[in-house]
Scaffold this motif. Structure first.
Motif, PDB file in Angstrom:
ATOM      1  N   GLU A 174       0.615  -1.307  -0.034  1.00  0.00           N
ATOM      2  CA  GLU A 174      -0.128   0.084  -0.079  1.00  0.00           C
ATOM      3  C   GLU A 174       0.718   1.207   0.129  1.00  0.00           C
ATOM      4  O   GLU A 174       0.252   2.219  -0.258  1.00  0.00           O
ATOM      5  CB  GLU A 174      -1.162   0.005   1.226  1.00  0.00           C
ATOM      6  CG  GLU A 174      -2.071  -1.153   0.796  1.00  0.00           C
ATOM      7  CD  GLU A 174      -3.349  -1.053   1.672  1.00  0.00           C
ATOM      8  OE1 GLU A 174      -4.008   0.188   1.609  1.00  0.00           O
ATOM      9  OE2 GLU A 174      -3.696  -1.866   2.283  1.00  0.00           O
ATOM     10  N   PRO A 175       2.087   1.280   0.197  1.00  0.00           N
ATOM     11  CA  PRO A 175       2.840   2.496   0.030  1.00  0.00           C
ATOM     12  C   PRO A 175       2.964   2.934  -1.301  1.00  0.00           C
ATOM     13  O   PRO A 175       3.335   3.846  -1.973  1.00  0.00           O
ATOM     14  CB  PRO A 175       4.197   2.218   0.659  1.00  0.00           C
ATOM     15  CG  PRO A 175       3.969   1.280   1.693  1.00  0.00           C
ATOM     16  CD  PRO A 175       2.689   0.282   0.982  1.00  0.00           C
ATOM     17  N   PHE A 176       2.973   1.997  -2.118  1.00  0.00           N
ATOM     18  CA  PHE A 176       2.744   2.279  -3.596  1.00  0.00           C
ATOM     19  C   PHE A 176       1.500   2.379  -4.492  1.00  0.00           C
ATOM     20  O   PHE A 176       1.323   3.230  -5.383  1.00  0.00           O
ATOM     21  CB  PHE A 176       3.635   0.979  -4.123  1.00  0.00           C
ATOM     22  CG  PHE A 176       4.814   0.768  -3.445  1.00  0.00           C
ATOM     23  CD1 PHE A 176       6.093   1.681  -3.951  1.00  0.00           C
ATOM     24  CD2 PHE A 176       5.138  -0.410  -2.838  1.00  0.00           C
ATOM     25  CE1 PHE A 176       7.073   1.441  -2.976  1.00  0.00           C
ATOM     26  CE2 PHE A 176       6.081  -0.711  -1.916  1.00  0.00           C
ATOM     27  CZ  PHE A 176       7.335   0.304  -2.192  1.00  0.00           C
ATOM     28  N   ARG A 177       0.419   1.413  -3.940  1.00  0.00           N
ATOM     29  CA  ARG A 177      -0.607   1.409  -4.765  1.00  0.00           C
ATOM     30  C   ARG A 177      -1.798   0.663  -4.019  1.00  0.00           C
ATOM     31  O   ARG A 177      -1.514   0.156  -2.933  1.00  0.00           O
ATOM     32  CB  ARG A 177      -0.547   0.680  -6.239  1.00  0.00           C
ATOM     33  CG  ARG A 177      -1.268   0.978  -7.378  1.00  0.00           C
ATOM     34  CD  ARG A 177      -0.806   0.634  -8.473  1.00  0.00           C
ATOM     35  NE  ARG A 177       0.075   1.092  -9.275  1.00  0.00           N
ATOM     36  CZ  ARG A 177       0.715   0.802 -10.356  1.00  0.00           C
ATOM     37  NH1 ARG A 177       0.821  -0.361 -10.873  1.00  0.00           N
ATOM     38  NH2 ARG A 177       1.640   1.736 -10.940  1.00  0.00           N
ATOM     39  N   VAL A 178      -3.130   0.786  -4.597  1.00  0.00           N
ATOM     40  CA  VAL A 178      -3.896  -0.099  -3.992  1.00  0.00           C
ATOM     41  C   VAL A 178      -3.557  -1.323  -4.151  1.00  0.00           C
ATOM     42  O   VAL A 178      -2.885  -1.768  -5.027  1.00  0.00           O
ATOM     43  CB  VAL A 178      -5.539   0.216  -4.694  1.00  0.00           C
ATOM     44  CG1 VAL A 178      -5.895   1.594  -4.352  1.00  0.00           C
ATOM     45  CG2 VAL A 178      -5.454  -0.195  -6.058  1.00  0.00           C
TER      46      VAL A 178
ATOM     47  N   HIS B 102      -0.311   9.873 -10.778  1.00  0.00           N
ATOM     48  CA  HIS B 102       0.783  10.926 -11.086  1.00  0.00           C
ATOM     49  C   HIS B 102       1.175  10.816 -12.476  1.00  0.00           C
ATOM     50  O   HIS B 102       1.578  11.699 -13.139  1.00  0.00           O
ATOM     51  CB  HIS B 102       2.070  10.539 -10.311  1.00  0.00           C
ATOM     52  CG  HIS B 102       2.248   8.941 -10.025  1.00  0.00           C
ATOM     53  ND1 HIS B 102       1.451   8.205  -8.964  1.00  0.00           N
ATOM     54  CD2 HIS B 102       3.099   8.147 -10.641  1.00  0.00           C
ATOM     55  CE1 HIS B 102       1.845   6.821  -9.121  1.00  0.00           C
ATOM     56  NE2 HIS B 102       2.591   6.729 -10.306  1.00  0.00           N
ATOM     57  N   ILE B 103       1.298   9.508 -13.191  1.00  0.00           N
ATOM     58  CA  ILE B 103       1.668   9.575 -14.669  1.00  0.00           C
ATOM     59  C   ILE B 103       0.911  10.660 -15.556  1.00  0.00           C
ATOM     60  O   ILE B 103       1.481  11.376 -16.233  1.00  0.00           O
ATOM     61  CB  ILE B 103       1.800   8.234 -15.326  1.00  0.00           C
ATOM     62  CG1 ILE B 103       2.522   7.330 -14.256  1.00  0.00           C
ATOM     63  CG2 ILE B 103       1.969   8.087 -16.795  1.00  0.00           C
ATOM     64  CD1 ILE B 103       3.855   7.162 -14.741  1.00  0.00           C
TER      65      ILE B 103
ATOM     66  N   GLU C 112       9.800   6.622 -15.992  1.00  0.00           N
ATOM     67  CA  GLU C 112       9.051   7.156 -16.915  1.00  0.00           C
ATOM     68  C   GLU C 112       8.645   8.737 -16.692  1.00  0.00           C
ATOM     69  O   GLU C 112       8.757   9.666 -17.492  1.00  0.00           O
ATOM     70  CB  GLU C 112       7.548   6.595 -17.094  1.00  0.00           C
ATOM     71  CG  GLU C 112       6.468   7.168 -18.072  1.00  0.00           C
ATOM     72  CD  GLU C 112       5.286   6.205 -18.123  1.00  0.00           C
ATOM     73  OE1 GLU C 112       5.210   5.184 -17.645  1.00  0.00           O
ATOM     74  OE2 GLU C 112       4.465   6.619 -18.911  1.00  0.00           O
ATOM     75  N   ILE C 113       8.596   8.904 -15.410  1.00  0.00           N
ATOM     76  CA  ILE C 113       8.482  10.358 -14.822  1.00  0.00           C
ATOM     77  C   ILE C 113       9.823  11.274 -15.224  1.00  0.00           C
ATOM     78  O   ILE C 113       9.378  12.241 -15.458  1.00  0.00           O
ATOM     79  CB  ILE C 113       8.106  10.113 -13.095  1.00  0.00           C
ATOM     80  CG1 ILE C 113       6.680   9.829 -13.030  1.00  0.00           C
ATOM     81  CG2 ILE C 113       8.159  11.715 -12.648  1.00  0.00           C
ATOM     82  CD1 ILE C 113       6.354   9.297 -11.715  1.00  0.00           C
ATOM     83  N   GLU C 114      10.706  10.543 -14.728  1.00  0.00           N
ATOM     84  CA  GLU C 114      11.947  11.363 -15.057  1.00  0.00           C
ATOM     85  C   GLU C 114      12.092  11.732 -16.688  1.00  0.00           C
ATOM     86  O   GLU C 114      12.530  12.629 -16.888  1.00  0.00           O
ATOM     87  CB  GLU C 114      13.189  10.567 -14.604  1.00  0.00           C
ATOM     88  CG  GLU C 114      13.351  10.740 -12.763  1.00  0.00           C
ATOM     89  CD  GLU C 114      14.456   9.885 -12.135  1.00  0.00           C
ATOM     90  OE1 GLU C 114      14.527  10.216 -11.206  1.00  0.00           O
ATOM     91  OE2 GLU C 114      14.814   9.146 -12.779  1.00  0.00           O
ATOM     92  N   GLY C 115      11.659  10.642 -17.301  1.00  0.00           N
ATOM     93  CA  GLY C 115      11.617  10.983 -18.793  1.00  0.00           C
ATOM     94  C   GLY C 115      10.770  12.131 -19.270  1.00  0.00           C
ATOM     95  O   GLY C 115      11.182  12.450 -20.380  1.00  0.00           O
TER      96      GLY C 115
ATOM     97  N   ASP D  92       7.526   3.508 -11.853  1.00  0.00           N
ATOM     98  CA  ASP D  92       7.023   4.594 -12.612  1.00  0.00           C
ATOM     99  C   ASP D  92       8.161   5.783 -13.003  1.00  0.00           C
ATOM    100  O   ASP D  92       7.758   6.581 -13.632  1.00  0.00           O
ATOM    101  CB  ASP D  92       5.625   5.162 -12.017  1.00  0.00           C
ATOM    102  CG  ASP D  92       4.584   4.284 -12.178  1.00  0.00           C
ATOM    103  OD1 ASP D  92       4.627   3.288 -12.779  1.00  0.00           O
ATOM    104  OD2 ASP D  92       3.485   4.473 -11.347  1.00  0.00           O
ATOM    105  N   ILE D  93       9.123   5.534 -11.974  1.00  0.00           N
ATOM    106  CA  ILE D  93       9.944   6.674 -11.814  1.00  0.00           C
ATOM    107  C   ILE D  93      10.750   6.969 -12.965  1.00  0.00           C
ATOM    108  O   ILE D  93      11.054   8.274 -13.545  1.00  0.00           O
ATOM    109  CB  ILE D  93      10.864   6.348 -10.727  1.00  0.00           C
ATOM    110  CG1 ILE D  93      10.297   6.512  -9.261  1.00  0.00           C
ATOM    111  CG2 ILE D  93      12.195   7.518 -10.501  1.00  0.00           C
ATOM    112  CD1 ILE D  93      10.981   6.251  -7.836  1.00  0.00           C
TER     113      ILE D  93
END
Lengths: 563, 321, 106
Positions: A371-375, C36-37, C70-73, C67-68
């Motif tokens: 849960e620190p990342f996503r559902v 966020h994306i 992609e975000i930094e990109g 995801d990081i």
């Protein structure tokens, strides 16, 4: 409970013990810290003895389980009769996705449902609202109309399972959708059971998913309660929530005090409406956090029951025994979970869940490690559910009622937390109650300060979090090993928007408009809006359309900055 | 910064390029030489057209919300409006936290609205200058209305308020002390008094009291204008149109009585003083910080050191000319 | 340092426009909802479309590791995960602002 002579002897013994045994021990090992405190900053001693509880009158402060002041539990037999309800907060993606997840959880032994809504739904926006873009289906399920609710419950018998809905400003709308769906399944009002969170004050204090300003927000919430009391005998129309307050960084004492103060405000509001306290008090429910400081949490739950019973009995003259019960749902502390070394989260959740059970909770949600990342993924949700089942069926802790009672430390701590909480309640009472205090920003500021204080303590390494400021590992491998729920957000959003487009074309738009007009008029006349919202929902007016009517009448809230 | 860059910013700002306007305002806050060049250009445009409206009142009276609601009405009139939100909140030890804007964010995307936050702490002595200079820049850029929001405490904010054609005092129910302060002349005299949050129970009493104060001529308006008292609830969107009408009525009044241009004249004259004052004070503060009274014993010597430094800074003024 | 606080629930367009009008040195965004994306992509596109290339953007929140990159990109300067210390964030903002101002004067 202790005789004076024995206590005096003990006092004497302790003095000697401190001078000899303790000193010797300290010569060999210094204590790890200069000062020991609970997570909430309550200073604690090395050991507790009968001396610390000598002023606690057993009958007055504890009593027996199922009897006033209910410190030891609201039922005489507690979990020996029925285990707590294992209620996993779940919901993501489209209504179809959530329908599948609910069926999965029921198949694995879940005994109650709990719906998580996505952010647009939580603040009353339709999936096709420009502000909803990117959020649809992400942190919960997307519900924009009765259609969506019908899909969520497709194939789930609403007469045999209860649902908790974490929904606040749009509570009248979602409750109406639930009721309308149950009706379509042929379930009568008498058998519709569950909970709407519907607790506006904590939105201003902590959760921040407010829509309306404080006064109308409370008014709408009271509409839901009043209507439910009269129409849905099994429904808990409000879940007075400390959880979010705690998650925003409050201490255990603040969580307890502010939640009880919220409860007091609601009771007063309902009495002002002309309701008798015994008519509604048994339908008020609570929701607390189970944090990681084990004993402090147990003490908090016990103090909560005692305080509420006293308030209902002595302040509001409730007569029925059930009016005095503080029934509560617990969720383990999401905020205690770490993104670093995420598998450790299973351990944290286990300890927190155990505290909730030892504290006498009526239902429990255990968080998933991811849960620190996503559902949660299916994998994560299953371990979390199994955690509860292990506590229930293997450990034996559910076999004795309130097993920690009589522990000098627990009883002292219960008392201490209660005392500190009363001080807060006193201050809030002097401000004119919680609604006024919230308008002044008082609890908001208290929580903000506590949260900042804790963060500083972590950074100064006065408080420890494994993996964050102690036993830190640099690697990301473990994080990458956690399977995450994969959702195709864009596709879900596209489908939800498309469904809405179709709905708006196919429904009887005249009927919708007429229902919305009636709602607007009723809201302006300050009537109870519930019957009108229910009619609008049944005409397939959307969540956003109904909320817009209410925003027109009641205004919207913009929070002043808290610092 | 070279001149071409500044001229380019000005040209783009005139075409309502928000980024360029933003940068010009930063110049006024932080860079006197460029500010001088900019204002030299701005003030050559002789005719002032912008209607400057000051909103003052204690924190929490609902100024920002009221302004936000007025923006909604004025937007319909196709009016170009600038908002200068002077924010008193600066509880951080070495910084400022500006939150007035929160209540106006619904207008942040409107092409004809420009909102800028100004921190009182960040600017210290330069606040009067920056505030008044910002008015001039918005006027030059063709903004029809300039709204200035301030709590109205201190000389700087009084200077800025005095530069407004129309002053609106926003008050709320139950503020007895504030009204006493008004009567005693501690607070700026308003042209329009707005009793905000009038949905509150205790509002009628405050309204009657304020009304009495105005009716009995204890509060005399500026320039012979009889102050107006209005009730609003900005939160509930009530009474906003009345405020707008009162603002426009006041504007007509001052145009008819030929006060509009004289106000602009005084404002520009004040700006000259504020500019020199800012240069001198900045210099004085810098030199004061550097002054070591142990190395230079005696008040006479100390004054002499400062005098020399200030004299040399007056000399620096030549650089601008 | 001055912090211009916009309040919660801002669209990417509102964030960009505010940054422009206030002529800020750094933009900080906090997202916990998981969107966020989509939102950061829109924010960065909007920023570039307005011709802004010199304001560093940083992001904090519940961001899964995958995801990081992609975000930094997208051109986002820094991503802060849960557990980051305040000191680290403040130091980053300080350096980023200073850096931006230096570049401006070059």
């Amino acid at each position: 409970m202790f005789n004076e002579e024995a206590l005096e002897e003990l006092e004497d013994k302790i003095r000697k013990w401190e001078k000899s045994t303790v000193v010797k021990s300290l010569e060999r090992f210094r204590e790890r810290m200069e000062k020991f405190t609970t997570l909430s900053g309550i200073t604690i001693k090395n050991v507790y003895t009968p001396l610390d509880v000598r002023d606690i009158d057993y009958f007055d402060k504890l009593g027996l389980p199922g009897e006033y002041p209910f410190t030891r539990g609201i039922h005489a037999t507690m979990y020996r009769g029925r285990l707590w309800t294992m209620r996993m907060f779940s919901g993501y993606g489209s209504p179809e996705d959530t329908n599948k997840r609910l069926k999965y959880l029921i198949a694995h032994g879940e005994t109650g449902l709990s719906l998580a809504f996505d952010y647009p739904t939580l603040i009353g926006l339709d999936a096709d609202d420009p502000q909803a873009c990117g959020e649809v289906g992400v942190c919960g399920v997307s519900v924009s109309s009765l259609k969506d609710m019908e899909i969520i419950y497709n194939g789930i018998d609403m007469s045999s399972i209860t649902t908790n809905m974490t929904i606040n400003p749009p509570a009248p709308v979602l409750l109406s959708m639930y009721v309308a769906t149950a009706e379509k399944q042929g379930v009568t009002y008498e058998r519709i059971g569950g909970t709407t969170q519907n607790d506006p004050l904590k939105e201003f204090i902590a959760q921040k998913s407010y829509v309306f300003p404080p006064e109308p927000a409370v008014k709408i919430s009271m509409d839901v309660i009043e209507w439910s009391i009269k129409n849905l005998p099994l429904w808990n129309p409000i879940s007075i929530s400390g959880y979010h307050i705690r998650e925003a960084g409050a201490t255990a004492v603040q969580e307890l005090a502010f939640t009880i103060a919220d409860g007091i405000e609601y009771v007063r509001q309902l009495i002002l409406r002309g309701l008798n306290v015994d008519e509604f008090a048994h339908r008020l429910s609570f929701f607390f956090d189970a944090h990681i400081n084990f004993f402090e949490e147990i003490a908090k739950f016990r103090a909560a029951r005692r305080m509420w019973a006293k308030i209902m009995k002595e302040w509001f003259n409730a007569e029925k025994e059930r009016s005095l019960w503080l029934r509560f749902h617990t969720q383990t502390a999401g905020v205690s979970l770490t993104a670093q070394q995420p598998f450790n989260n299973i351990v944290r959740t286990t300890i927190e869940a155990l505290a909730a059970v030892l504290g006498g909770t009526q239902s429990l949600h255990t968080n998933s490690l991811d849960e620190p990342f996503r559902v949660p993924s299916e994998f994560g949700a299953k371990i979390a559910l199994r955690t509860q089942q292990i506590i229930a069926y293997e450990t034996g802790v559910a076999d004795v009622v309130d097993p920690l009672a009589g522990s000098y430390y627990i009883e002292w701590l219960t008392d201490e937390i209660e005392e500190q909480a009363w001080k807060y309640i006193d201050r809030i009472e002097k401000m004119g109650g919680m609604l006024e205090a919230v308008k002044k920003g008082y609890p908001q500021r208290e929580v903000t300060e506590a949260s900042y204080r804790f963060q500083k303590e972590v950074e100064e390494r006065k408080k420890f979090i494994v993996g964050v400021n102690i036993y830190v590992e640099g690697g990301e491998e473990e994080i990458r090993n956690v399977p995450l729920l994969d959702i195709n957000q864009e596709e879900i959003e596209r489908r939800q928007v498309e469904r809405l487009r179709k709905l708006r074309m196919e429904r009887n738009n005249e009927a919708v408009q007429s229902a919305l007009n009636k709602l607007s008029k009723a809201a302006s006349r300050n009537e109870n809006i519930m019957p009108y919202v229910l009619d609008a929902v049944k005409s397939y007016a959307t969540l956003g359309e109904i909320m817009n009517v209410l925003k027109e009448v009641y205004g919207i809230w913009v929070e002043p900055p808290i610092y | 910064m070279n001149n071409e860059y500044l001229y380019e910013l000005i040209e783009k700002a005139k075409r309502n390029d928000k980024g360029s306007i933003g940068k010009l305002l930063t110049i006024l806050e932080s860079s006197p030489p460029e500010a001088f060049k900019l204002l030299d250009i701005v003030l050559r445009e002789t005719k002032s057209k912008a209607h400057v409206i000051g909103f003052t009142g204690i924190p929490g009276s609902g100024k920002s919300t009221l302004i936000s609601k007025l923006l909604s009405f004025y937007k319909k009139e196709n009016c170009k409006i600038a908002v200068i939100a002077i924010d008193p909140t600066s509880p951080l030890s070495r910084g400022a936290f500006l939150g007035d804007r929160i209540r106006m964010q619904e207008h942040s995307l409107a092409p004809n609205v420009f909102i800028r936050s100004v921190s009182t702490r960040g600017l210290k002595g330069g606040l009067s200058f920056a505030g008044v200079a910002m008015i001039e820049v918005f006027d030059y850029l063709g903004y029809d209305k300039v709204f200035i929001e301030t709590v109205g405490i201190g000389q700087a904010e009084t200077d800025i308020m005095n530069s407004a054609h129309t002053i609106i005092v926003v008050t709320m129910p139950g503020i007895g002390d504030e009204i006493q302060a008004l009567k005693a002349g501690v607070m700026e005299i308003g042209d329009i008094y707005v009793l905000n949050k009038s949905d509150k129970e205790e509002s009628q009493k405050t309204f009657e009291y304020l009304n009495f104060v105005i009716e009995s001529n204890e509060l005399v308006g500026r320039l012979g204008w009889r102050p107006k008292l209005l009730k609003t609830s900005a939160l509930m969107n009530y009474g906003i149109e009345d405020v707008m009408n009162a603002i426009e009525e006041h504007l007509q009044y001052i145009i008819e009585h030929r006060y509009f241009d004289s106000k602009a004249y005084l404002r520009r004259k004040l700006l000259v003083k504020l500019f020199i004052e800012k240069l001198l004070i900045d210099k004085l503060e810098l030199e004061f910080e550097r002054l070591n009274i142990e190395e230079t014993p005696g008040l006479r010597n100390q004054l002499n050191v400062l005098r020399e430094k200030i004299a040399s800074s007056l000399k620096e003024l030549e650089l601008y000319i | 340092m001055e912090v211009i606080y916009t309040g919660v629930r801002q669209t990417p367009e509102q964030v960009v426009e505010t940054a422009i009008q206030e002529d800020v040195d750094v933009i900080g965004v906090s997202i916990l909802s998981g969107a966020h994306i989509t939102l950061m992509k829109r924010l960065m596109e909007n920023l570039r479309a307005k011709g802004v290339h010199d304001i560093p953007v940083f992001l904090g929140g519940t961001i899964p590791l995958p995801d990081i990159s992609e975000i930094e990109g997208m051109g986002i300067d820094r991503v802060f995960l849960p557990g980051t210390s305040l000191q680290e964030i403040v130091k980053y903002v300080y350096d980023a602002a200073l850096n931006k101002r230096k570049k401006k004067h070059e």
